[in-house]
Motif scaffolding. Structure first.
Motif, PDB file in Angstrom:
ATOM      1  N   LEU A  75      -6.021  -1.055   8.125  1.00 22.03           N
ATOM      2  CA  LEU A  75      -5.118   0.091   8.246  1.00 22.03           C
ATOM      3  C   LEU A  75      -3.684  -0.281   7.860  1.00 22.03           C
ATOM      4  CD1 LEU A  75      -6.484   1.792  11.495  1.00 22.03           C
ATOM      5  CD2 LEU A  75      -6.821   2.502   9.104  1.00 22.03           C
ATOM      6  N   ALA A  76      -3.268  -1.501   8.180  1.00 22.00           N
ATOM      7  CA  ALA A  76      -1.937  -1.954   7.764  1.00 22.00           C
ATOM      8  C   ALA A  76      -1.863  -2.023   6.240  1.00 22.00           C
ATOM      9  CB  ALA A  76      -1.627  -3.313   8.385  1.00 22.00           C
ATOM     10  N   CYS A  77      -2.915  -2.512   5.613  1.00 24.65           N
ATOM     11  CA  CYS A  77      -2.961  -2.614   4.153  1.00 24.65           C
ATOM     12  C   CYS A  77      -2.937  -1.226   3.515  1.00 24.65           C
ATOM     13  CB  CYS A  77      -4.210  -3.384   3.741  1.00 24.65           C
ATOM     14  SG  CYS A  77      -4.303  -3.734   1.982  1.00 24.65           S
ATOM     15  N   VAL A  78      -3.662  -0.290   4.099  1.00 22.56           N
ATOM     16  CA  VAL A  78      -3.665   1.091   3.606  1.00 22.56           C
ATOM     17  C   VAL A  78      -2.255   1.678   3.688  1.00 22.56           C
ATOM     18  CG1 VAL A  78      -4.432   3.441   4.192  1.00 22.56           C
ATOM     19  CG2 VAL A  78      -6.104   1.588   4.013  1.00 22.56           C
ATOM     20  N   GLY A  79      -1.580   1.442   4.813  1.00 22.87           N
ATOM     21  CA  GLY A  79      -0.216   1.947   4.963  1.00 22.87           C
ATOM     22  C   GLY A  79       0.733   1.362   3.942  1.00 22.87           C
ATOM     23  N   GLU A  80       0.619   0.053   3.718  1.00 18.19           N
ATOM     24  CA  GLU A  80       1.470  -0.609   2.726  1.00 18.19           C
ATOM     25  C   GLU A  80       1.185  -0.090   1.325  1.00 18.19           C
ATOM     26  OE1 GLU A  80       4.383  -2.944   1.094  1.00 18.19           O
ATOM     27  OE2 GLU A  80       4.030  -2.413   3.196  1.00 18.19           O
ATOM     28  N   ALA A  81      -0.080   0.101   1.000  1.00 18.79           N
ATOM     29  CA  ALA A  81      -0.442   0.622  -0.325  1.00 18.79           C
ATOM     30  C   ALA A  81       0.128   2.029  -0.522  1.00 18.79           C
ATOM     31  CB  ALA A  81      -1.961   0.642  -0.496  1.00 18.79           C
ATOM     32  N   LEU A  85       2.921   3.529  -3.309  1.00 17.50           N
ATOM     33  CA  LEU A  85       2.705   4.698  -4.162  1.00 17.50           C
ATOM     34  C   LEU A  85       3.876   5.675  -4.115  1.00 17.50           C
ATOM     35  CD1 LEU A  85      -1.084   5.475  -3.585  1.00 17.50           C
ATOM     36  CD2 LEU A  85      -0.023   4.426  -5.599  1.00 17.50           C
ATOM     37  N   THR A  86       4.705   5.583  -3.082  1.00 16.19           N
ATOM     38  CA  THR A  86       5.856   6.491  -2.984  1.00 16.19           C
ATOM     39  C   THR A  86       7.046   5.993  -3.793  1.00 16.19           C
ATOM     40  OG1 THR A  86       6.780   5.456  -0.997  1.00 16.19           O
ATOM     41  CG2 THR A  86       5.171   7.234  -0.662  1.00 16.19           C
ATOM     42  N   THR A  87       6.942   4.785  -4.333  1.00 18.07           N
ATOM     43  CA  THR A  87       8.036   4.219  -5.128  1.00 18.07           C
ATOM     44  C   THR A  87       7.665   4.223  -6.606  1.00 18.07           C
ATOM     45  OG1 THR A  87       7.232   1.946  -4.978  1.00 18.07           O
ATOM     46  CG2 THR A  87       8.680   2.703  -3.214  1.00 18.07           C
ATOM     47  N   THR A  88       8.644   3.969  -7.415  1.00 15.42           N
ATOM     48  CA  THR A  88       8.410   3.816  -8.853  1.00 15.42           C
ATOM     49  C   THR A  88       9.153   2.567  -9.317  1.00 15.42           C
ATOM     50  OG1 THR A  88      10.308   5.216  -9.365  1.00 15.42           O
ATOM     51  CG2 THR A  88       8.153   6.307  -9.274  1.00 15.42           C
ATOM     52  N   ALA A  89       8.872   2.169 -10.512  1.00 11.99           N
ATOM     53  CA  ALA A  89       9.533   0.989 -11.069  1.00 11.99           C
ATOM     54  C   ALA A  89      10.993   1.297 -11.361  1.00 11.99           C
ATOM     55  CB  ALA A  89       8.833   0.551 -12.349  1.00 11.99           C
ATOM     56  N   ALA A  96       9.220  -2.894 -14.659  1.00 14.90           N
ATOM     57  CA  ALA A  96       7.942  -2.190 -14.797  1.00 14.90           C
ATOM     58  C   ALA A  96       6.781  -3.156 -14.602  1.00 14.90           C
ATOM     59  CB  ALA A  96       7.857  -1.510 -16.161  1.00 14.90           C
ATOM     60  N   VAL A  97       6.899  -4.361 -15.133  1.00 15.68           N
ATOM     61  CA  VAL A  97       5.851  -5.375 -14.960  1.00 15.68           C
ATOM     62  C   VAL A  97       5.770  -5.783 -13.493  1.00 15.68           C
ATOM     63  CG1 VAL A  97       5.162  -7.744 -15.512  1.00 15.68           C
ATOM     64  CG2 VAL A  97       5.993  -6.231 -17.320  1.00 15.68           C
ATOM     65  N   ALA A  98       6.908  -6.006 -12.861  1.00 14.94           N
ATOM     66  CA  ALA A  98       6.930  -6.395 -11.448  1.00 14.94           C
ATOM     67  C   ALA A  98       6.282  -5.320 -10.582  1.00 14.94           C
ATOM     68  CB  ALA A  98       8.359  -6.659 -10.994  1.00 14.94           C
ATOM     69  N   TYR A  99       6.585  -4.055 -10.867  1.00 13.45           N
ATOM     70  CA  TYR A  99       6.000  -2.957 -10.098  1.00 13.45           C
ATOM     71  C   TYR A  99       4.486  -2.898 -10.301  1.00 13.45           C
ATOM     72  CZ  TYR A  99       4.922   1.747  -8.480  1.00 13.45           C
ATOM     73  OH  TYR A  99       4.376   2.823  -7.831  1.00 13.45           O
ATOM     74  N   ALA A 100       4.030  -3.030 -11.527  1.00 11.31           N
ATOM     75  CA  ALA A 100       2.591  -3.004 -11.803  1.00 11.31           C
ATOM     76  C   ALA A 100       1.892  -4.156 -11.086  1.00 11.31           C
ATOM     77  CB  ALA A 100       2.340  -3.068 -13.310  1.00 11.31           C
ATOM     78  N   ARG A 101       2.515  -5.316 -11.063  1.00  6.60           N
ATOM     79  CA  ARG A 101       1.918  -6.457 -10.369  1.00  6.60           C
ATOM     80  C   ARG A 101       1.876  -6.234  -8.862  1.00  6.60           C
ATOM     81  NH1 ARG A 101       4.362 -11.240 -14.200  1.00  6.60           N
ATOM     82  NH2 ARG A 101       2.679 -11.121 -15.739  1.00  6.60           N
ATOM     83  N   LYS A 102       2.881  -5.563  -8.305  1.00 10.61           N
ATOM     84  CA  LYS A 102       2.843  -5.219  -6.875  1.00 10.61           C
ATOM     85  C   LYS A 102       1.667  -4.303  -6.589  1.00 10.61           C
ATOM     86  CE  LYS A 102       7.752  -5.627  -5.865  1.00 10.61           C
ATOM     87  NZ  LYS A 102       8.975  -4.930  -5.459  1.00 10.61           N
ATOM     88  N   LEU A 103       1.475  -3.315  -7.465  1.00  4.27           N
ATOM     89  CA  LEU A 103       0.329  -2.413  -7.290  1.00  4.27           C
ATOM     90  C   LEU A 103      -0.980  -3.187  -7.410  1.00  4.27           C
ATOM     91  CD1 LEU A 103       1.401   0.756  -9.324  1.00  4.27           C
ATOM     92  CD2 LEU A 103       1.397   0.465  -6.834  1.00  4.27           C
TER      93      LEU A 103
END
Length: 165
Positions: A75-81, A85-89, A96-103
Motif C-alpha cells: 500500500l505504501a508503494c501504491v501511494g508513492e506510485a 503520477l501527479t507530477t511531470t518532468a 525527462a529521462v530522470a522522470y521516466a526512470r523514476k516511473l
C-alpha cells in the motif's frame, strides 16, 4: 507465470513480463537513453502500466490482515506510485529521462509487490520466477556473525552462477 498470478489474486490479466521489458529499456544493464520521441512514448507507457496495476495491487493488499507487513509495504508503494503520477518532468531532456526512470523504478517495485502478493518465488541468482516443475533448491548464506544473511530459493541451473553487482 501471469496466469497463475491472476488466478491467485482473482484479477484480470497483468502482463508483468511486458512491464519488466519496458522497465529494462530505461534501467537495464544495457539501457540507453532513448531519443526524445521514444522517451515520451515510453513515459506514457510506464504511466499507463502504473495506472493499470496500482488498483489491482491495492485490492489484493486490502484482503490481507491490517497488521500484515506485505500489505503495508504494498500500500505504501501504491501511494508513492500515485504521487509520481501527479507530477511531470521538469523542462529539459535530462529531467525527462530522470522522470521516466523514476516511473520505471516505481513500476518495478509494483511488479515485485504483485508477485509477492501472489506468492511467486524468485530465483536469488537470476531474478527470474521459479515456475512449477522447474528444478530448484533452497539457499541460505550464513553471515560471519552467525545469522542468515540471505535466504531463499535458486534454480538448480543457477546454483553455481557467480553474480557480480
Amino acid at each position: 507465470m501471469n496466469g497463475s498470478l491472476d488466478t491467485a489474486l482473482g484479477a484480470q490479466a497483468v502482463d508483468v513480463d511486458g512491464m519488466r521489458g519496458c522497465i529494462g529499456r530505461l534501467l537495464g544493464p544495457h539501457a540507453e537513453i532513448p531519443e526524445t520521441d521514444e522517451l515520451a512514448m515510453l513515459t506514457g507507457v510506464l504511466r499507463g502500466h502504473i495506472e493499470s496495476i496500482t488498483p489491482r495491487i491495492e485490492q489484493a493488499a486490502l484482503k490481507l490482515p491490517a497488521d500484515d507487513v506485505p500489505r503495508y509495504c504494498a500500500l505504501a508503494c501504491v501511494g508513492e506510485a500515485r504521487r509520481k503520477l501527479t507530477t511531470t518532468a521538469s523542462p529539459g531532456p535530462s529531467a525527462a529521462v530522470a522522470y521516466a526512470r523514476k516511473l520505471a523504478r516505481s513500476l518495478a517495485a509494483l511488479c515485485d509487490h504483485w508477485e509477492t502478493l501472489a506468492g511467486v518465488v524468485m530465483c536469488l541468482a537470476c531474478d527470474q520466477p521459479i515456475r512449477d516443475g522447474e528444478a530448484s533448491m533452497p539457499y541460505d548464506h550464513i553471515s560471519p556473525s552467525g545469522g542468515t544473511a540471505l535466504s531463499g530459493t535458486l534454480h538448480t541451473r543457477c546454483a553455481h552462477t557467480i553474480r557480480r553487482h
